[in-house]
Design an enzyme around this catalytic site. Structure first.
Site, PDB file in Angstrom:
ATOM      1  CG  ASP A 171      41.243  51.737  43.937  1.00 48.71           C
ATOM      2  OD1 ASP A 171      41.642  52.733  43.584  1.00 48.71           O
ATOM      3  OD2 ASP A 171      40.477  51.588  45.012  1.00 48.71           O
ATOM      4  CD  GLU A 175      47.243  33.004  49.237  1.00 47.78           C
ATOM      5  OE1 GLU A 175      48.469  31.809  49.901  1.00 47.78           O
ATOM      6  OE2 GLU A 175      47.269  33.508  48.590  1.00 47.78           O
TER       7      GLU A 175
END
Length: 315
Positions: free
Chosen positions: A222, A104
């Site tokens: 991360d 999306e």
């Protein structure tokens, strides 16, 4: 919790037809900024739908299946937003021939006034969520000291480098054997014999610095500013994960490595999920992994901070 990967398609056209309809087509493609490893584009379909597609060489498909698994795990916790994944695939002609990840589209929203506070609370909730579905062997009976608690159900990537997630029962063992040691070995050419004495000493006594978490946590892996977007509701949305189950402190440490987040984020996190005593004394050890990865990816500009941390702990 659903660990199934999204569907795979052998062409972008087949993906769009299956996901939408045979009458759907791409009317505009716009290159998106950011991303050192993959290319990202916004796609506008003729029915008005906007999508995001990430592409790379066809042999890099494992990057996208790993990313899809990581985003799926984050979504499974039900705590914090991440982009909805539609499919992965390869295409012989689109974008010059590529592997792709279709998801999306997210973009353009204004942050709510409580953006950072909300992110702090939501990240704390993700770190408190059950991790049993994410680590093979974690379903062993409670109290089994040999039950796997840390790792992930598949290996993935930290930036462009492979990240091993073999499950372990002990956090210190996992962080030493799956995080620090492989990075040190990959960067072997940068270290002198004297450096290696300190490195070996640090790895040998890692357990005297790290602590076992009160609970295992699903980590983004991360977590810096570049991997957070503002979603449609004005709240944060996590992208580009390197997920695994570990100690929540590792995620918090990463947020402080490249400039840090606003104080309101840390205050909200601490209120929702107080950190164990001594976190600030362990923070640099967690970021040693990230700095070693940067040393291996980008070269000797990161050698001095790596050696500085090694020396501060190993003497």
């Amino acid at each position: 919790m659903n660990r199934a990967l999204p569907p795979y398609f052998c062409s972008l056209a087949a993906a769009l037809e299956s996901l939408f309809s045979s009458s759907v087509s791409i009317v505009r493609t716009e290159r998106l900024s950011g991303g050192d490893i993959n290319k990202a584009y916004a796609l506008l379909l003729n029915d008005g739908t906007r999508l995001c597609i990430k592409t790379n060489r066809k042999e890099r498909l494992p990057f996208f299946t790993a990313e899809a698994a990581g985003l799926g795990a984050i979504a499974d916790t039900g705590t914090i937003a991440s982009p909805g994944i539609l499919c992965t695939g390869t295409d012989e002609s689109a974008f010059g021939g590529c592997a792709f990840l279709l998801m999306e589209y997210v973009g353009g929203s204004r942050r709510r006034a409580d953006y950072w506070e909300t992110l702090g609370r939501e990240l704390a909730a993700m770190h408190r969520a059950s991790t049993l579905a994410f680590v093979p062997g974690a379903e062993n009976p409670a109290g089994d000291a040999h039950a796997a608690r840390f790792g992930f159900f598949q290996d993935n990537f930290i930036g462009a480098r492979a990240q091993k997630n073999t499950p372990a029962a002990c956090w210190t063992d996992f962080f030493r054997d799956m995080r620090l040691r492989p990075q040190f070995l990959a960067a072997e050419q940068y270290f002198s014999a004297a450096d290696w004495k300190k490195i070996d000493a640090l790895l040998d006594k890692l357990g005297s610095f790290l602590v076992e978490p009160e609970r295992p946590s699903l980590l983004h892996g991360d977590l810096w500013n570049g991997n957070i977007l503002c979603g449609s509701g004005g709240t944060a949305l996590l992208i580009d994960p390197a997920v695994y189950v570990g100690h929540a402190e590792a995620d918090l440490a990463m947020t402080e490595l490249f400039g840090g987040f606003p104080p309101s984020f840390y205050a909200a996190y601490q209120e929702a999920s107080p950190l164990q005593p001594g976190y600030t004394e362990r923070r640099d050890l967690y970021n040693l992994y990230q700095l070693l990865n940067h040393l291996n990816l980008f070269g000797p500009a990161y050698l001095a901070p790596v050696l500085g941390i090694v020396t501060s702990y190993a003497g």
